[in-house]
Structure formats: C-alpha cells, structure tokens
Design a protein around this motif. Structure first.
Motif, PDB file in Angstrom:
ATOM      1  N   GLY A 113      67.492 -10.427  55.194  1.00  0.00           N
ATOM      2  CA  GLY A 113      66.725  -9.730  55.664  1.00  0.00           C
ATOM      3  C   GLY A 113      67.156  -8.045  54.840  1.00  0.00           C
ATOM      4  O   GLY A 113      66.039  -7.211  53.895  1.00  0.00           O
ATOM      5  N   ALA A 114      68.824  -7.626  54.829  1.00  0.00           N
ATOM      6  CA  ALA A 114      69.356  -6.797  55.125  1.00  0.00           C
ATOM      7  C   ALA A 114      68.628  -6.609  53.578  1.00  0.00           C
ATOM      8  O   ALA A 114      68.714  -5.538  52.732  1.00  0.00           O
ATOM      9  N   SER A 154      61.636 -12.902  47.268  1.00  0.00           N
ATOM     10  CA  SER A 154      61.949 -11.879  48.533  1.00  0.00           C
ATOM     11  C   SER A 154      60.948 -11.620  49.742  1.00  0.00           C
ATOM     12  O   SER A 154      59.629 -12.132  49.488  1.00  0.00           O
ATOM     13  N   ASP A 155      61.935 -12.851  50.784  1.00  0.00           N
ATOM     14  CA  ASP A 155      60.288 -12.618  51.761  1.00  0.00           C
ATOM     15  C   ASP A 155      60.442 -11.737  52.348  1.00  0.00           C
ATOM     16  O   ASP A 155      61.710 -11.009  53.616  1.00  0.00           O
ATOM     17  N   SER A 170      68.373  -5.400  59.996  1.00  0.00           N
ATOM     18  CA  SER A 170      68.352  -5.598  58.726  1.00  0.00           C
ATOM     19  C   SER A 170      68.026  -3.862  58.489  1.00  0.00           C
ATOM     20  O   SER A 170      68.882  -4.010  57.510  1.00  0.00           O
ATOM     21  N   THR A 171      67.303  -3.453  58.229  1.00  0.00           N
ATOM     22  CA  THR A 171      67.907  -2.204  58.115  1.00  0.00           C
ATOM     23  C   THR A 171      68.639  -1.825  58.199  1.00  0.00           C
ATOM     24  O   THR A 171      69.055  -0.206  57.630  1.00  0.00           O
ATOM     25  N   ARG A 197      60.109  -8.612  57.969  1.00  0.00           N
ATOM     26  CA  ARG A 197      59.264  -7.823  59.210  1.00  0.00           C
ATOM     27  C   ARG A 197      59.422  -8.612  60.383  1.00  0.00           C
ATOM     28  O   ARG A 197      59.704  -7.667  61.464  1.00  0.00           O
ATOM     29  N   ARG A 198      60.542  -9.383  60.348  1.00  0.00           N
ATOM     30  CA  ARG A 198      60.917 -10.107  61.754  1.00  0.00           C
ATOM     31  C   ARG A 198      61.650  -9.275  62.175  1.00  0.00           C
ATOM     32  O   ARG A 198      62.466  -9.439  63.561  1.00  0.00           O
TER      33      ARG A 198
END
Length: 385
Positions: free
Chosen positions: A148-149, A72-73, A84-85, A78-79
């Motif tokens: 990211g998601a 997991s990156d 993503s959230t 963070r970027r």
C-alpha cells in the motif's frame, strides 16, 4: 538499417542478463542495466547513445509507467490507507532531506539537490514482493502495508517529479519566449482535474466502447491510445510524460479490462521497448564517473539505505506497529529499483542531473536495490524466530 542489428543485440543480451539476474534472486532490471554498462562506452563500446535508442527508451519509460499504474492496487490502498500513508510520507521525507543535504555538500545547485532528494525518495517494491512471497509474508499486515505504501509512494513521486521538471527552466513556446508562470500552473492544475474526470467517468466508457470495435486487439489498441495521448498532453502542459502514462494505467486498472490489458501490454513493453530503456541507462554510466565521484556514490548509497529504512520504519511505528515489524516494513521500502532509475533518467534529460554526476547516482541506486532483498530476508527471519 544498422539500428536493427543494435536492437537485436540489445534484446538477446538483456534476455540473457535478465535470466542470470533472476537466477540470483535479483530483479531482471539489474541484469539489463549491467548489459548497458557492458555493451556501452564503459567497457566494450559496441553501443553508443543515439536517436534510435533515445526514441525507443522514451516509449519504454512511458509503457513501464503505464504498467506500474495498471498494476497499482487501489483497493489494497483503501484498506490500509492510514499505515500506508504514514510509511510512504515519512519514508519519503527522510531520503529527500538526506539526499538534498548531500547534494548541497557536493556543490549541487538548490534545484539539483531537491531533484536528488526526489530520486532517492522513490521506492520500487518489485524485489520486496518476491522476498515476501518466498517467506509467506505477502498477506501479512506488514506485507500489505509495504504494498500500500508503494502505491502512495509512486503517486507522490510522479506528481512531485512532474512539478519539479515543470519548474526546471520555465516553459518555452514556439516563439522561444517563456510562458507566463501563472498560466503554466493553471494548465497543470487543469490537467490534474482532467485526469480525475477522465479516470472517474470517461475512460471506463471508452474501454467498454473499445470492446465493440471490429479490429484485432481493440482493447489493447485503445488503451495504448489513452496512455500515449495522456502522456503527450502532460508534456504539452509542461509536466512529465510519465504522469499521464501512470494515471492512464491507474484508471484502466479500475475497469473490468485490467487483466486483459496487463496481459497484452506486458509483452509489447518487456519484449521490445523497456529493455532498450534500461540499457540506455547503462550506456550513460561509466566506472570512471563512479571513481571520480566515489564519495558522492558512497554517501548516497549509505544514506539511501539508512534514510528509507529509518524513515519508513518510523512511519510504521507511528501507525502503531511493533519495532520489529516497523524495521521489517522499513527494509521492504529500501529498494529504489526502476522507479528511481526512471526519475534519474528524466532528470538527465531535463538538465536536473549533470552527466558528470550521473554514474555516481545510478551506482547508488543499484546498491540500494542489491542490498534490499538481503536486508528484508534478515528482518523477516528475526521476526519469525
């Protein structure tokens, strides 16, 4: 020593099944699942669920979740934390609601219906990554948001699953009496606090110390100790073992040893234990189960595809993506893959999913995984044209 022959049969069969699955541009896990169905009671009946397969599959799921955490990156997250959230949260709410209502309609209990929702809220983007790479979209805003998601999705799904399992029947102590619910909650909150402290300050130091040990593969050895130790501790507090394994991988993934551990752990997991886990899922599945529960299978399949497509797509739109880009992101989140399979298997073991309904649920997860790459390819082609 009969189990040695069974292990040999599982490993060679999953190697062949995974190979042909990959040749068809599908995840190897699909081939491994089909091997379980082929060799199990559903067809040839050469393998049956037993203690050996159970113990190996338990280790397999722990290692699989450790690898998921390891890969997991968080820097990527963070970027792209905001879009993503949005994609992850809205993309989880829709499937939870649809699957929950489906469960109630088909006479599941309240708790079973909630669990069904959590199962179909999970996302596995391993198959989407392959499609994004092929079509040169992995580094695009849409591709990065999907990745990211997936990280947010995994973390939320693992936490909700663990809490749900802890409430599935109360904790039972050695005297056979239920522990105080407040005590259980305090233990679980304390466990999450401990995870944060260990991940932030202790595990990096332990991994540095492991490199000084004068034994072969010392870093890999200590990483396995951390993985299994935190998994066992999670089990003691009433949470799922997968949460300890996942967060152990997440913490080690932030150290300088990430690449080394990933390179050394994957052969251990994928060569022995993880194939047994996926075969064990297929062993519990029957075609009669799908036929008997065909409408449940059908509704979960259609609902599983549409709920994630629309939910994650709406989340992307809330993050100010265009409609075509939002649809692409939604398509990239459709595949349930190994995450949903892990949750379904844990639910079966925790009596949150009955064996009678198991085949229909697994069949629907497979359908969402099979349809995802075609859906994503189609949306990307339309955007590019």
């Amino acid at each position: 020593m009969e189990f040695i022959g069974s292990l040999c049969l599982i490993l060679i069969s999953t190697a062949i099944g995974g190979h042909f699955s990959a040749r068809l541009n599908l995840p190897a896990v699909i081939g491994e699942l089909l091997v379980g169905i082929l060799l199990g009671p559903a067809l040839l009946n050469w393998l049956q669920p037993n203690d050996f397969i159970h113990f190996f599959s338990e280790i397999g799921v722990v290692i699989l979740m450790f690898i998921a955490g390891l890969e997991s990156d968080l820097s990527l997250l963070r970027r792209f934390i905001r879009p993503s959230t949005y994609v992850a949260v809205v993309g989880m709410l829709f499937p939870i609601l649809i699957a929950y209502l489906t469960g109630l309609y088909f006479h599941f209990s309240q708790l079973e219906s909630i669990f069904l929702g959590v199962t179909f809220a999970a996302t596995s983007v391993s198959i989407s990554v392959v499609v994004l790479q092929e079509m040169k979209q992995l580094d695009s805003h849409e591709g990065t948001t999907i990745l990211g998601a997936a990280v947010v999705d995994d973390v939320l799904a693992v936490i909700v699953l663990s809490i749900l399992i802890s409430f599935s029947g109360g904790q039972v102590n050695s005297s056979g009496n239920k522990q105080n619910l407040v005590l259980s909650l305090l233990l679980q909150i304390g466990y999450f606090v401990l995870l944060f402290v260990l991940g932030r300050w202790v595990i990096p130091y332990v991994m540095h110390f492991s490199s000084k040990l004068l034994v072969p593969a010392s870093e890999t050895l200590i990483s396995l100790v951390l993985c299994l130790g935190l998994a066992d501790l999670a089990d003691i507090t009433g949470l799922s073992t997968v949460i300890g394994a996942f967060f152990a991988g997440l913490a080690i993934g932030q150290t300088d040893y990430k690449v080394l551990i990933d390179r050394n752990i994957e052969p251990i997991g994928y060569a022995v234990f993880i194939p047994v886990f996926f075969v064990s899922i297929g062993l519990n599945m029957t075609f009669t189960g799908i036929i008997n529960d065909f409408w449940l299978f059908f509704v979960l399949s259609i609902g599983g595809i549409l709920s994630k497509l629309l939910g994650a797509g709406l989340g992307a739109k809330l993050a100010h993506f265009s409609w075509p880009s939002s649809f692409m992101i939604g398509a990239g989140m459709v595949s349930r893959g190994e995450m949903a399979l892990i949750i379904a298997q844990l639910g079966l073991q925790s009596h949150l999913l009955s064996i009678d309904r198991y085949s229909a649920v697994i069949g629907a997860i497979i359908i969402t995984t099979l349809i995802a790459p075609f859906l994503l390819r189609g949306t990307i082609s339309k955007i590019n044209h």
